[in-house]
Design a protein around this motif. Structure first.
Motif, PDB file in Angstrom:
ATOM      1  N   GLU A 170      15.046 -11.168   3.681  1.00 39.90           N
ATOM      2  CA  GLU A 170      14.240 -12.389   3.787  1.00 39.90           C
ATOM      3  C   GLU A 170      12.761 -12.059   3.959  1.00 39.90           C
ATOM      4  OE1 GLU A 170      17.013 -11.754   5.430  1.00 39.90           O
ATOM      5  OE2 GLU A 170      18.379 -13.215   4.510  1.00 39.90           O
ATOM      6  N   SER A 171      12.463 -11.079   4.783  1.00 36.23           N
ATOM      7  CA  SER A 171      11.072 -10.679   4.984  1.00 36.23           C
ATOM      8  C   SER A 171      10.465 -10.141   3.700  1.00 36.23           C
ATOM      9  CB  SER A 171      10.982  -9.619   6.083  1.00 36.23           C
ATOM     10  OG  SER A 171      11.408 -10.122   7.319  1.00 36.23           O
ATOM     11  N   VAL A 172      11.256  -9.354   2.982  1.00 32.71           N
ATOM     12  CA  VAL A 172      10.778  -8.780   1.724  1.00 32.71           C
ATOM     13  C   VAL A 172      10.494  -9.877   0.696  1.00 32.71           C
ATOM     14  CG1 VAL A 172      11.493  -7.423  -0.281  1.00 32.71           C
ATOM     15  CG2 VAL A 172      11.827  -6.524   2.033  1.00 32.71           C
ATOM     16  N   ARG A 173      11.407 -10.817   0.555  1.00 33.73           N
ATOM     17  CA  ARG A 173      11.215 -11.899  -0.411  1.00 33.73           C
ATOM     18  C   ARG A 173       9.965 -12.705  -0.096  1.00 33.73           C
ATOM     19  NH1 ARG A 173      16.980 -12.340  -0.452  1.00 33.73           N
ATOM     20  NH2 ARG A 173      16.910 -13.814   1.295  1.00 33.73           N
ATOM     21  N   ALA A 174       9.761 -13.013   1.162  1.00 32.59           N
ATOM     22  CA  ALA A 174       8.591 -13.809   1.545  1.00 32.59           C
ATOM     23  C   ALA A 174       7.295 -13.041   1.286  1.00 32.59           C
ATOM     24  CB  ALA A 174       8.696 -14.205   3.013  1.00 32.59           C
ATOM     25  N   ALA A 233       2.127  -8.311 -22.664  1.00 34.06           N
ATOM     26  CA  ALA A 233       2.329  -9.382 -21.681  1.00 34.06           C
ATOM     27  C   ALA A 233       1.045 -10.163 -21.480  1.00 34.06           C
ATOM     28  CB  ALA A 233       2.784  -8.794 -20.354  1.00 34.06           C
ATOM     29  N   ASP A 234       1.196 -11.456 -21.163  1.00 31.67           N
ATOM     30  CA  ASP A 234       0.020 -12.243 -20.798  1.00 31.67           C
ATOM     31  C   ASP A 234      -0.179 -12.155 -19.280  1.00 31.67           C
ATOM     32  OD1 ASP A 234       1.900 -13.971 -19.642  1.00 31.67           O
ATOM     33  OD2 ASP A 234       1.808 -15.410 -21.287  1.00 31.67           O
ATOM     34  N   VAL A 235      -1.228 -12.793 -18.819  1.00 32.38           N
ATOM     35  CA  VAL A 235      -1.594 -12.705 -17.406  1.00 32.38           C
ATOM     36  C   VAL A 235      -0.480 -13.248 -16.516  1.00 32.38           C
ATOM     37  CG1 VAL A 235      -3.185 -13.572 -15.658  1.00 32.38           C
ATOM     38  CG2 VAL A 235      -4.067 -12.770 -17.861  1.00 32.38           C
ATOM     39  N   GLU A 236       0.046 -14.404 -16.862  1.00 35.65           N
ATOM     40  CA  GLU A 236       1.063 -15.037 -16.012  1.00 35.65           C
ATOM     41  C   GLU A 236       2.320 -14.179 -15.904  1.00 35.65           C
ATOM     42  OE1 GLU A 236      -0.624 -16.513 -18.418  1.00 35.65           O
ATOM     43  OE2 GLU A 236      -1.894 -17.857 -17.233  1.00 35.65           O
ATOM     44  N   TYR A 237       2.694 -13.545 -17.015  1.00 38.20           N
ATOM     45  CA  TYR A 237       3.891 -12.710 -16.985  1.00 38.20           C
ATOM     46  C   TYR A 237       3.677 -11.492 -16.096  1.00 38.20           C
ATOM     47  CZ  TYR A 237       7.986 -10.133 -18.647  1.00 38.20           C
ATOM     48  OH  TYR A 237       9.168  -9.449 -18.721  1.00 38.20           O
ATOM     49  N   ARG A 238       2.500 -10.892 -16.168  1.00 38.90           N
ATOM     50  CA  ARG A 238       2.222  -9.732 -15.313  1.00 38.90           C
ATOM     51  C   ARG A 238       2.209 -10.151 -13.833  1.00 38.90           C
ATOM     52  NH1 ARG A 238      -0.745  -7.089 -19.709  1.00 38.90           N
ATOM     53  NH2 ARG A 238       0.231  -5.028 -19.919  1.00 38.90           N
ATOM     54  N   GLN A 239       1.679 -11.300 -13.528  1.00 44.61           N
ATOM     55  CA  GLN A 239       1.691 -11.773 -12.142  1.00 44.61           C
ATOM     56  C   GLN A 239       3.124 -12.004 -11.660  1.00 44.61           C
ATOM     57  OE1 GLN A 239      -0.913 -15.149 -12.670  1.00 44.61           O
ATOM     58  NE2 GLN A 239      -2.714 -14.023 -11.935  1.00 44.61           N
ATOM     59  N   HIS A 240       3.956 -12.538 -12.536  1.00 40.51           N
ATOM     60  CA  HIS A 240       5.366 -12.718 -12.201  1.00 40.51           C
ATOM     61  C   HIS A 240       6.034 -11.361 -11.974  1.00 40.51           C
ATOM     62  CE1 HIS A 240       9.544 -14.023 -12.390  1.00 40.51           C
ATOM     63  NE2 HIS A 240       9.738 -13.182 -13.393  1.00 40.51           N
ATOM     64  N   LEU A 241       5.758 -10.404 -12.871  1.00 39.56           N
ATOM     65  CA  LEU A 241       6.329  -9.076 -12.723  1.00 39.56           C
ATOM     66  C   LEU A 241       5.917  -8.430 -11.403  1.00 39.56           C
ATOM     67  CD1 LEU A 241       5.967  -7.429 -16.263  1.00 39.56           C
ATOM     68  CD2 LEU A 241       8.089  -7.992 -15.055  1.00 39.56           C
ATOM     69  N   ALA A 242       4.667  -8.617 -11.001  1.00 44.62           N
ATOM     70  CA  ALA A 242       4.194  -8.020  -9.749  1.00 44.62           C
ATOM     71  C   ALA A 242       5.029  -8.498  -8.569  1.00 44.62           C
ATOM     72  CB  ALA A 242       2.718  -8.355  -9.531  1.00 44.62           C
ATOM     73  N   LYS A 243       5.346  -9.763  -8.545  1.00 57.86           N
ATOM     74  CA  LYS A 243       6.162 -10.302  -7.450  1.00 57.86           C
ATOM     75  C   LYS A 243       7.577  -9.739  -7.487  1.00 57.86           C
ATOM     76  CE  LYS A 243       3.606 -14.686  -7.476  1.00 57.86           C
ATOM     77  NZ  LYS A 243       3.714 -16.160  -7.670  1.00 57.86           N
ATOM     78  N   VAL A 244       8.179  -9.762  -8.675  1.00 51.13           N
ATOM     79  CA  VAL A 244       9.558  -9.288  -8.803  1.00 51.13           C
ATOM     80  C   VAL A 244       9.654  -7.798  -8.466  1.00 51.13           C
ATOM     81  CG1 VAL A 244      11.439  -8.890 -10.440  1.00 51.13           C
ATOM     82  CG2 VAL A 244      10.173 -11.044 -10.496  1.00 51.13           C
ATOM     83  N   LEU A 245       8.745  -7.001  -9.026  1.00 48.83           N
ATOM     84  CA  LEU A 245       8.806  -5.556  -8.819  1.00 48.83           C
ATOM     85  C   LEU A 245       8.463  -5.182  -7.386  1.00 48.83           C
ATOM     86  CD1 LEU A 245       7.189  -4.290 -12.134  1.00 48.83           C
ATOM     87  CD2 LEU A 245       9.602  -4.549 -11.598  1.00 48.83           C
ATOM     88  N   LEU A 277      10.240  -2.742  -2.438  1.00 47.53           N
ATOM     89  CA  LEU A 277      10.415  -2.797  -0.982  1.00 47.53           C
ATOM     90  C   LEU A 277      11.875  -2.743  -0.590  1.00 47.53           C
ATOM     91  CD1 LEU A 277       7.703  -5.480  -0.206  1.00 47.53           C
ATOM     92  CD2 LEU A 277       7.648  -3.088   0.537  1.00 47.53           C
ATOM     93  N   THR A 278      12.706  -3.444  -1.343  1.00 48.83           N
ATOM     94  CA  THR A 278      14.141  -3.432  -1.062  1.00 48.83           C
ATOM     95  C   THR A 278      14.718  -2.016  -1.211  1.00 48.83           C
ATOM     96  OG1 THR A 278      14.409  -5.726  -1.772  1.00 48.83           O
ATOM     97  CG2 THR A 278      16.379  -4.361  -1.749  1.00 48.83           C
ATOM     98  N   ALA A 279      14.332  -1.344  -2.288  1.00 46.34           N
ATOM     99  CA  ALA A 279      14.804   0.031  -2.510  1.00 46.34           C
ATOM    100  C   ALA A 279      14.271   0.977  -1.432  1.00 46.34           C
ATOM    101  CB  ALA A 279      14.386   0.499  -3.891  1.00 46.34           C
ATOM    102  N   ALA A 280      13.005   0.803  -1.045  1.00 45.26           N
ATOM    103  CA  ALA A 280      12.429   1.677  -0.015  1.00 45.26           C
ATOM    104  C   ALA A 280      13.171   1.502   1.309  1.00 45.26           C
ATOM    105  CB  ALA A 280      10.953   1.348   0.161  1.00 45.26           C
ATOM    106  N   LEU A 281      13.388   0.272   1.722  1.00 39.79           N
ATOM    107  CA  LEU A 281      14.064   0.026   2.991  1.00 39.79           C
ATOM    108  C   LEU A 281      15.524   0.458   2.922  1.00 39.79           C
ATOM    109  CD1 LEU A 281      12.469  -3.418   3.844  1.00 39.79           C
ATOM    110  CD2 LEU A 281      12.142  -1.274   5.091  1.00 39.79           C
ATOM    111  N   GLY A 282      16.115   0.349   1.720  1.00 39.41           N
ATOM    112  CA  GLY A 282      17.497   0.789   1.574  1.00 39.41           C
ATOM    113  C   GLY A 282      17.662   2.284   1.661  1.00 39.41           C
ATOM    114  N   SER A 283      16.557   3.022   1.411  1.00 38.70           N
ATOM    115  CA  SER A 283      16.627   4.479   1.489  1.00 38.70           C
ATOM    116  C   SER A 283      16.567   4.989   2.916  1.00 38.70           C
ATOM    117  CB  SER A 283      15.472   5.108   0.691  1.00 38.70           C
ATOM    118  OG  SER A 283      14.223   4.825   1.282  1.00 38.70           O
TER     119      SER A 283
END
Length: 284
Positions: A240-244, A261-273, A278-284
């Protein structure tokens, strides 16, 4: 195509290299691993009058400890950096990002310092260096000076290196015990990152005490996702903390629009990635 004719020098010391560069003037080029420069020469997008090859300078290679930092020679190859136990113990983020660079052939020839001095905003090592608050040491006729990573990358393919200066080493503060991951998105294997995220977090008792997040290809230079970092610190290390926090990833960025990619797609990718990293880092 065949490169235009040029003179060639292979100095054996940093001082020699600096003198060669200064004497050759503004049309000279410095050769590290050559993985970025040689294709440009073949296409004649660059026509230097002289090439100064740093490959015969022993002091520019290797990784060592110096108190609370790792010192990485500018001519250390990606392959050597990726395999070094000091990197694994104290700079996990850097090792994971290096493992994603191009393919094994490029990693065996390409150099850490060459990637940074080239300053391609899609390059995979700029954001980790920025996120880890590294310092870059350069040498010129007036001696050596140290430049924080936040000041080294000035613009697209532009750094704070002055005429006649050479990048000699990078000082990376130890991040011992940190959890880290580098999440990269590209259309085909070995391609440049459309967007990538370098994430490192430190936790104590299930709470995030420190966070570092760097973004690749979200501006003409690598950028820190400061809003994400602020949103994480003091929060429980939960999904939950990571998603927020990841929802803030695009704040303060200025990505370019291109055929990928256009600007909006890159901004979307930044959030998803960011969420994935963070999820992968904390899972390690």
């Amino acid at each position: 195509m065949i490169p235009a004719a040029f003179d060639y020098a292979a100095p054996s010391t940093v001082d020699e290299a600096v003198r060669e560069l200064v004497d050759a003037g503004e049309d000279a080029k410095v050769l590290g691993g050559g993985q970025s420069l040689l294709p440009v020469l073949r296409m004649r997008l660059a026509t230097p009058t002289k090439l100064i090859d740093l490959g015969r300078i022993p002091e520019l290679r290797g990784i060592r400890e110096d108190g609370g930092a790792l010192v990485i020679g500018a001519m250390t190859t990606h392959y050597d950096l990726q395999r070094d136990p000091l990197i694994d113990a104290h700079a996990t983020l850097l090792g994971k990002a290096t493992a994603t660079v191009a393919d094994p052939q490029v990693r065996h020839r390409g150099t850490f310092g060459g990637s940074l001095a080239h300053a391609d905003p899609a390059g995979d090592l700029l954001a980790p260096v920025l996120a880890m608050d590294a310092e870059l040491v350069v040498s010129g006729m007036d001696g050596r000076r140290t430049i924080p990573a936040a000041e080294f990358f000035v613009d697209l393919f532009t750094t704070a290196l002055r005429p006649g200066e050479i990048l000699v080493e990078v000082r990376v503060p130890k991040h011992t015990g940190w959890h880290a991951h580098y999440e990269k998105f590209n259309r085909v294997a070995q391609a440049w990152s459309m967007v990538a995220v370098a994430a490192a977090v430190h936790t104590e008792g299930g709470t995030i005490t420190e966070a570092r997040v760097g973004l690749t290809n979200m501006a003409s230079v690598p950028v820190r996702a400061r809003a994400v970092e602020s949103a994480l610190v003091g929060q429980p290390a939960t999904a939950e903390s990571v998603r927020a926090a990841a929802e803030h990833a695009a704040e303060g960025t200025d990505p370019a629009a291109d055929s990928n990619a256009d600007v909006e797609y890159r901004q979307h990718l930044a959030k998803v990635l960011t969420g994935r990293a963070l999820t992968a880092a904390l899972g390690s």
